[in-house]
Write an enzyme that holds these catalytic residues in place. Structure first.
Site, mmCIF file in Angstrom:
data_model
loop_
_atom_site.group_PDB
_atom_site.id
_atom_site.type_symbol
_atom_site.label_atom_id
_atom_site.label_comp_id
_atom_site.label_asym_id
_atom_site.label_seq_id
_atom_site.Cartn_x
_atom_site.Cartn_y
_atom_site.Cartn_z
ATOM 1 N N LEU A 349 0.826 -1.208 0.000
ATOM 2 C CA LEU A 349 0.000 0.000 0.000
ATOM 3 C C LEU A 349 0.858 1.255 0.000
ATOM 4 O O LEU A 349 0.456 2.295 -0.490
ATOM 5 C CB LEU A 349 -0.900 0.019 1.240
ATOM 6 C CG LEU A 349 -1.977 -1.053 1.304
ATOM 7 C CD1 LEU A 349 -2.658 -1.018 2.661
ATOM 8 C CD2 LEU A 349 -2.998 -0.858 0.206
ATOM 9 N N GLY A 350 2.032 1.148 0.564
ATOM 10 C CA GLY A 350 2.877 2.328 0.610
ATOM 11 C C GLY A 350 4.101 2.077 1.454
ATOM 12 O O GLY A 350 4.183 1.096 2.187
ATOM 13 N N GLY A 352 5.892 3.988 4.234
ATOM 14 C CA GLY A 352 5.680 5.141 5.113
ATOM 15 C C GLY A 352 6.918 5.461 5.901
ATOM 16 O O GLY A 352 7.991 4.902 5.676
ATOM 17 N N GLY A 353 6.752 6.384 6.803
ATOM 18 C CA GLY A 353 7.872 6.838 7.602
ATOM 19 C C GLY A 353 8.582 5.713 8.319
ATOM 20 O O GLY A 353 9.785 5.731 8.465
ATOM 21 N N VAL A 357 3.879 -0.916 4.180
ATOM 22 C CA VAL A 357 2.525 -1.271 4.593
ATOM 23 C C VAL A 357 1.891 -2.147 3.512
ATOM 24 O O VAL A 357 1.948 -1.817 2.325
ATOM 25 C CB VAL A 357 1.653 -0.013 4.775
ATOM 26 C CG1 VAL A 357 0.326 -0.388 5.403
ATOM 27 C CG2 VAL A 357 2.369 1.012 5.619
ATOM 28 N N LYS A 372 1.648 -3.176 8.837
ATOM 29 C CA LYS A 372 2.840 -2.343 8.734
ATOM 30 C C LYS A 372 4.030 -3.095 9.317
ATOM 31 O O LYS A 372 3.967 -3.587 10.428
ATOM 32 C CB LYS A 372 2.594 -1.048 9.511
ATOM 33 C CG LYS A 372 3.739 -0.076 9.457
ATOM 34 C CD LYS A 372 3.274 1.304 9.826
ATOM 35 C CE LYS A 372 3.910 2.323 8.910
ATOM 36 N NZ LYS A 372 3.263 3.600 8.923
ATOM 37 N N ASP A 468 3.493 12.757 15.332
ATOM 38 C CA ASP A 468 3.788 12.823 13.897
ATOM 39 C C ASP A 468 2.521 13.129 13.101
ATOM 40 O O ASP A 468 2.166 12.411 12.179
ATOM 41 C CB ASP A 468 4.439 11.504 13.441
ATOM 42 C CG ASP A 468 5.297 11.694 12.207
ATOM 43 O OD1 ASP A 468 5.510 12.853 11.806
ATOM 44 O OD2 ASP A 468 5.756 10.687 11.640
#
Ligand SMILES: *[C@@H]1O[C@H](CO)[C@@H](O)[C@H](O)[C@H]1NC(C)=O
Ligand SMILES: *[C@@H]1O[C@H](CO)[C@@H](O)[C@H](O)[C@H]1NC(C)=O
Ligand SMILES: *[C@@H]1O[C@H](CO)[C@@H](O)[C@H](O)[C@H]1NC(C)=O
Ligand SMILES: *[C@@H]1O[C@H](CO)[C@@H](O)[C@H](O)[C@H]1NC(C)=O
Length: 671
Positions: A349-350, A352-353, A357, A372, A468
């Site tokens: 899905l991505g 991330g920081g 994910v 995640k 965050d």
């Protein structure tokens, strides 16, 4: 003649009276040991203290008390014991927990705990000098709680599971060289424990069992000078205690010899009962039937073993005893692996920081989740973090992404969240997005996030600092409702073990100046991030964006400039077109400025922000708040000088990443 008989009788009586000062068992076929817990004697005479039952205890005690001193102000006599043990883990090489040779005032230790307590003590009497318990532990697990040095050690325990002295298991050979010895390798190991009542010294010696002459190494493995007179009572019971934990093993004693005031009699090694692998196969049919059968089943077992090993490796996770209270929140890695179809790229899905994910569907419940994977090297702080994760899992709010649970593996933590079909908000704001959000959608998102933060800051049982807040951490459900995710994650890195990295995680442009300076996240620093978030939603731009080679544009500066010129609306996202409520846009922009105040106390609180957004109370005039350029954090030059970081000299490089996380390199840029 008569006298001689009398003498003989007298001699016999003394023999019987003093019989309890020594005994020997070359195997336990006809012994009258007192067994307790799951301990049992096998048909071939092995003393099996535990089997593969989890969290169980097994005891064996010599039935009569042993006299260690005749009056209580005498000092303890010398004693000596030797025994042979073997530990067979269910899943080598992971064993649990160990064997203790023990001297106890009672015939058994009924109120003690299994697992890391080794059946010796419980939480309330561990370390109590009234215990009068002496033990030598052969411990196959490392329990940091008791300062264990490793997961294969020998220790001398006096009333306490924190050993008075301990050392890695092994022995010194004839040349004085140390040889490691795995306590749980499954093979018989001989132990000698000697107490010298004059020198007040305890020696513990180990060696692999060997048939023939005594192979006791001359140099003991572990010694402790300690007068046991105050520890031991006049009469004590001697025996063994053993326990299993989550990891289990069969703990065996093959033979045992003991003596007070003298050297324990040598064991007849050749007479000791055999462990199963040493069981002799009948010679006659061995070659014709036995051998092929063995080879075949060996092949079969190896295949199974390889499959098992691969699966185990693949699905290995870390589960520590303290995590048990978090049971329902714990996912099996195997389930997550199948839920995400093996974490395939298609389901990504991505990034991330904090990690990648993946989308997944939990097979049993058909629940759609986002998993995640956060890499995490240090185990420090993990316990606090997991307890926080679990408490975060209890947070329920329509504007927060629900956390279902977690799973731990070696250097990795997996977090299981609700799946949000429309992804993160930043995808709809910058870089010519395919779908644009109109003003009413954006305003609803802002109000949603605000309401989520109020819940975190003020309405839940504990104050949760998000740390965050930013558009890429705002996820959108199927109706484009905002849900804030990733709370508290940066905290994991605050506990970072490496003193050379700054314990600061977050994203540049969203980090409050005082947060950067002190490394401490507060409600105020969350408000600062929220201000940056307001501006990015209203302006459709990132807090820091670069134009050209070396030039960066600080969003809050631009908005401030527009406000000073008397036209704050000029700063709004041009993509909004004409379909917007100018009072709302103005409100959001001004609130954004207000929250960006460099003075933490000058920023509004979250509940107040909600009231402004709902128009319950009017926003005060900005000039009346003595808002000036110097009051805002526009001086990014100064801002960076304040960085407590040894940052790469080329700040441009840093700036060119629109969002840069500051902790470890683990934390990659924004999506
Ligand atoms: C372990 O031993 C106990 C007592 O002898 C017995 O009840 C239990 O079934 C055994 N468990 C296993 C897994 O062998
Ligand atoms: C206690 O007294 C008995 C009888 O006098 C003696 O045989 C024994 O060795 C003594 N035990 C100790 C530990 O001193
Ligand atoms: C120690 O032993 C002596 C004689 O053996 C006795 O008189 C004395 O009362 C004992 N002391 C204690 C504290 O038991
Ligand atoms: C711990 O063990 C001691 C000694 O056996 C016992 O008196 C005590 O009740 C036990 N405590 C608990 C909490 O089980």
């Amino acid at each position: 003649m008569f006298l001689k008989h009398v003498f003989m009788l007298f001699f016999l009586v003394t023999l019987v009276a003093s019989v309890d000062n020594s005994f020997i068992y070359n195997g336990f076929q006809s012994s009258h040991l007192n067994l307790d817990g799951i301990a049992e004697l096998t048909s071939n005479g092995l003393l099996k203290l535990t089997n593969d039952t989890e969290r169980a205890k097994g005891y064996a005690f010599y039935p009569n008390p042993i006299v260690f001193k005749n009056t209580s102000n005498e000092s303890v006599s010398s004693f000596s014991t030797t025994f042979v043990f073997a530990i067979r883990p269910q899943y080598p090489p992971f064993s649990g927990q160990g064997i203790v040779f023990v001297l106890s005032p009672t015939k058994g230790l009924p109120n003690s705990l299994p697992s890391q307590y080794l059946g010796l003590f419980n939480d309330s009497n561990n370390g109590n000098s009234n215990n009068h318990v002496f033990g030598v532990e052969l411990d196959t697990r490392q329990d940091l709680q008791f300062d264990d040095i490793n997961d294969n050690h020998v220790g001398i325990d006096i009333n306490y599971l924190k050993s008075a002295n301990s050392t890695p298991a092994g022995y010194y050979n004839d040349h004085g060289q140390f040889r490691e010895l795995s306590l749980s390798n499954g093979f018989p190991i001989q132990v000698w424990i000697d107490y010298d009542g004059v020198k007040k010294k305890i020696d513990v010696t180990l060696a692999p069992m060997s048939v023939g002459a005594s192979n006791k190494p001359t140099q003991p493995l572990l010694s402790l000078t300690k007068d046991l007179s105050s520890i031991l009572n006049n009469r004590m019971y001697v025996g063994f205690s053993s326990s299993t934990g989550l990891l289990v093993a069969s703990h065996y004693i093959l033979g045992w010899s003991f003596k007070v005031n003298g050297q324990a009699q040598n064991l007849e090694i050749s007479e000791l009962p055999k462990l199963t692998v040493f069981a002799e196969v009948k010679k006659s049919k061995f070659l014709t039937v036995g051998l092929p059968l063995i080879l075949l089943s060996l092949l079969f077992m190896i295949t199974l073993g390889v499959i098992y090993y691969i699966k185990r490796k693949m699905f290995a996770e870390i589960l520590e005893d303290w995590e048990h209270e978090y049971g329902p929140h714990r996912f099996k890695f195997k389930d997550l692996y199948f839920a995400t179809k093996g974490f395939r790229e298609k389901g990504l899905l991505g990034v991330g920081g904090f990690g990648r994910v993946y989308k997944g569907v939990i097979p049993s419940s058909k629940l759609e989740v986002a998993v995640k994977r956060v890499s995490h090297e240090s185990r420090q702080g993990m316990r606090e973090f997991v307890s926080e994760i679990v408490s975060i899992g209890r947070l329920r709010h329509r504007n927060l992404v629900h956390l279902h649970g977690y799973c731990r593996r070696k250097s990795e933590l997996l977090l299981v969240y609700d799946y949000m079909p429309n992804g993160s908000l930043d995808n709809y704001l910058y870089n010519q997005p395919k779908v644009r959000l109109n003003w009413s959608q954006r305003y609803r998102i802002i109000k949603g996030v605000a309401s989520g933060v109020v819940y975190l800051h003020e309405e839940w049982e504990k104050v949760v600092i998000h740390r965050d807040i930013k558009a890429s951490n705002v996820l959108l459900d199927s109706e484009f409702n905002a849900r804030l995710g990733d709370f508290g994650l940066s905290r994991l890195y605050d506990h970072g073990a490496d003193p050379h990295t700054t314990h600061l995680a977050g994203t540049i442009g969203y980090l409050a100046p005082e947060h950067i300076r002190t490394g401490k996240a507060t409600k105020f620093s969350d408000m600062f991030s929220f201000g940056a978030f307001l501006l990015e939603v209203a302006c459709g731009r990132r807090p820091i964006s670069n134009v050209g080679e070396n030039e960066s544009v600080i969003l809050v500066d631009c908005v401030f400039e527009c406000w000073k010129r008397g036209d704050i609306l000029e700063a709004k996202d041009v993509n909004l077109g004409t379909n917007y409520v100018s009072e709302e846009v103005e409100l959001v922009l001004k609130l954004g400025l207000l929250c960006s105040h460099s003075e933490p106390l000058a920023r509004p609180g979250m509940r107040q922000v909600v009231q402004y957004l709902e128009r319950d109370i009017p926003l005060p005039d900005l000039p009346s708040l003595s808002l000036s350029s110097s009051g805002l954090t526009f001086g990014y030059q100064e801002y960076f000088e304040d960085f407590p970081l040894s940052y790469p000299s080329s700040m441009d490089k840093t700036m060119s990443h629109t969002s840069v996380s500051i902790s470890d390199s683990l934390l990659s840029g924004g999506r």
